[in-house]
Design a protein around this motif. Structure first.
Motif, PDB file in Angstrom:
ATOM      1  N   ALA A 196      34.714  49.017  39.293  1.00  0.00           N
ATOM      2  CA  ALA A 196      34.912  48.553  40.668  1.00  0.00           C
ATOM      3  C   ALA A 196      35.911  47.395  40.658  1.00  0.00           C
ATOM      4  O   ALA A 196      35.998  46.643  39.682  1.00  0.00           O
ATOM      5  N   ALA A 197      36.670  47.258  41.759  1.00  0.00           N
ATOM      6  CA  ALA A 197      37.722  46.236  41.820  1.00  0.00           C
ATOM      7  C   ALA A 197      37.170  44.836  41.557  1.00  0.00           C
ATOM      8  O   ALA A 197      37.814  44.016  40.896  1.00  0.00           O
ATOM      9  N   ILE A 198      35.952  44.574  42.029  1.00  0.00           N
ATOM     10  CA  ILE A 198      35.377  43.233  41.839  1.00  0.00           C
ATOM     11  C   ILE A 198      35.202  42.924  40.357  1.00  0.00           C
ATOM     12  O   ILE A 198      35.179  41.755  39.955  1.00  0.00           O
ATOM     13  N   GLN A 199      35.129  43.954  39.518  1.00  0.00           N
ATOM     14  CA  GLN A 199      34.984  43.718  38.079  1.00  0.00           C
ATOM     15  C   GLN A 199      36.279  43.227  37.438  1.00  0.00           C
ATOM     16  O   GLN A 199      36.276  42.792  36.282  1.00  0.00           O
ATOM     17  N   VAL A 200      37.399  43.323  38.183  1.00  0.00           N
ATOM     18  CA  VAL A 200      38.626  42.671  37.723  1.00  0.00           C
ATOM     19  C   VAL A 200      38.989  41.562  38.718  1.00  0.00           C
ATOM     20  O   VAL A 200      40.160  41.243  38.926  1.00  0.00           O
ATOM     21  N   ALA A 201      37.956  41.005  39.358  1.00  0.00           N
ATOM     22  CA  ALA A 201      38.081  39.813  40.213  1.00  0.00           C
ATOM     23  C   ALA A 201      38.808  40.068  41.528  1.00  0.00           C
ATOM     24  O   ALA A 201      39.362  39.147  42.120  1.00  0.00           O
ATOM     25  N   VAL A 202      38.822  41.320  41.989  1.00  0.00           N
ATOM     26  CA  VAL A 202      39.435  41.630  43.285  1.00  0.00           C
ATOM     27  C   VAL A 202      38.331  42.129  44.225  1.00  0.00           C
ATOM     28  O   VAL A 202      37.803  43.228  44.039  1.00  0.00           O
ATOM     29  N   PRO A 203      37.958  41.317  45.231  1.00  0.00           N
ATOM     30  CA  PRO A 203      36.806  41.671  46.073  1.00  0.00           C
ATOM     31  C   PRO A 203      37.158  42.666  47.183  1.00  0.00           C
ATOM     32  O   PRO A 203      37.041  42.369  48.374  1.00  0.00           O
ATOM     33  N   LEU A 204      37.608  43.864  46.791  1.00  0.00           N
ATOM     34  CA  LEU A 204      37.949  44.911  47.754  1.00  0.00           C
ATOM     35  C   LEU A 204      37.093  46.140  47.490  1.00  0.00           C
ATOM     36  O   LEU A 204      36.712  46.410  46.333  1.00  0.00           O
ATOM     37  N   ARG A 205      36.851  46.900  48.576  1.00  0.00           N
ATOM     38  CA  ARG A 205      35.981  48.083  48.448  1.00  0.00           C
ATOM     39  C   ARG A 205      36.771  49.244  47.844  1.00  0.00           C
ATOM     40  O   ARG A 205      37.322  50.091  48.559  1.00  0.00           O
ATOM     41  N   LEU A 206      36.808  49.240  46.549  1.00  0.00           N
ATOM     42  CA  LEU A 206      37.573  50.237  45.812  1.00  0.00           C
ATOM     43  C   LEU A 206      36.961  50.394  44.425  1.00  0.00           C
ATOM     44  O   LEU A 206      36.604  49.399  43.797  1.00  0.00           O
ATOM     45  N   LYS A 218      39.405  59.179  39.159  1.00  0.00           N
ATOM     46  CA  LYS A 218      39.341  59.479  40.583  1.00  0.00           C
ATOM     47  C   LYS A 218      39.175  58.172  41.351  1.00  0.00           C
ATOM     48  O   LYS A 218      38.355  57.330  40.993  1.00  0.00           O
ATOM     49  N   VAL A 219      39.984  58.019  42.403  1.00  0.00           N
ATOM     50  CA  VAL A 219      40.045  56.763  43.159  1.00  0.00           C
ATOM     51  C   VAL A 219      39.248  56.880  44.454  1.00  0.00           C
ATOM     52  O   VAL A 219      39.427  57.834  45.213  1.00  0.00           O
ATOM     53  N   PHE A 220      38.383  55.915  44.712  1.00  0.00           N
ATOM     54  CA  PHE A 220      37.582  55.864  45.940  1.00  0.00           C
ATOM     55  C   PHE A 220      37.881  54.560  46.673  1.00  0.00           C
ATOM     56  O   PHE A 220      37.552  53.484  46.193  1.00  0.00           O
ATOM     57  N   ILE A 221      38.514  54.676  47.845  1.00  0.00           N
ATOM     58  CA  ILE A 221      38.841  53.500  48.650  1.00  0.00           C
ATOM     59  C   ILE A 221      37.939  53.493  49.886  1.00  0.00           C
ATOM     60  O   ILE A 221      37.754  54.543  50.527  1.00  0.00           O
ATOM     61  N   ASN A 222      37.376  52.340  50.210  1.00  0.00           N
ATOM     62  CA  ASN A 222      36.417  52.197  51.331  1.00  0.00           C
ATOM     63  C   ASN A 222      35.343  53.288  51.297  1.00  0.00           C
ATOM     64  O   ASN A 222      35.077  53.937  52.322  1.00  0.00           O
TER      65      ASN A 222
END
Ligand code: NI
Length: 188
Positions: free
Chosen positions: A48-58, A75-79
């Protein structure tokens, strides 16, 4: 392109709720490319993006875990939005790149259905079973600040915390021991 450092528990960043993305632009594509590299390098099933310090729903899920052939891109999941989790459950060992070397049995729905946006900005639905369903539920939890450690009882939770503290301390010590050697070499 480079892999990014992975945020590890107990970093409080992991507890925040990630924000929706407005759309897909070059910065999102760049982030996804770097996340893919990070996930492959760390041999994760998802990231998840937050695991690389980016707080976005991805989040990304390994291409093969997501039902693709060997070597398929992540596979990419956005929102992403969970549409359905089956009442039928599965219990199996679960890990997380933010909890290195920790695997705990976690009960999840056997199947999960998700709606998300892909890198082209198109809406799609995906349905997974087994490990794929587990990954969909685990990664969605990350977007809401929910972590692997929340899925276990208090005793197990303490054991995990102690182990991670010990590992982090050992790593710090190792780094400190390497440091003087490096300085000595550069001085020589
Ligand atoms: Ni995780």
């Amino acid at each position: 392109m480079a892999a990014r450092p992975i945020v590890r528990f107990p970093d409080p960043q992991l507890r925040q709720r990630s924000a929706e993305l407005d759309g897909v632009d070059d910065s999102v594509r760049q982030l996804v490319a770097e996340m893919a590299e990070t996930m492959v390098e760390a041999e994760g099933a998802g990231l998840a993006a937050i695991q690389v310090a980016v707080p976005l729903r991805l989040f990304l899920i390994d291409g093969q875990v997501a039902g693709g052939p060997e070597g398929a891109p992540p596979k990419v999941f956005i929102n992403p939005e969970i549409l359905e989790i089956s009442a039928e459950a599965q219990t199996g060992d679960e890990g997380c790149l933010s909890f290195p070397d920790v695997f705990v049995p976690v009960k999840r729905g056997l199947r999960a259905k998700v709606r998300a946006i892909d890198l082209d900005g198109n809406s799609f639905e995906a349905e997974g079973e087994g490990l794929y369903a587990r990954a969909l539920q685990h990664e969605t939890d990350h977007l809401n600040g929910r972590l692997l450690i929340d899925q276990v009882g208090p005793v197990k939770r303490e054991i995990i915390k102690r182990k991670l503290r010990k590992d982090a301390e050992a790593e710090r010590q190792e780094a400190a021991e390497r440091e003087p050697a490096r300085r000595a070499r550069s001085a020589g």
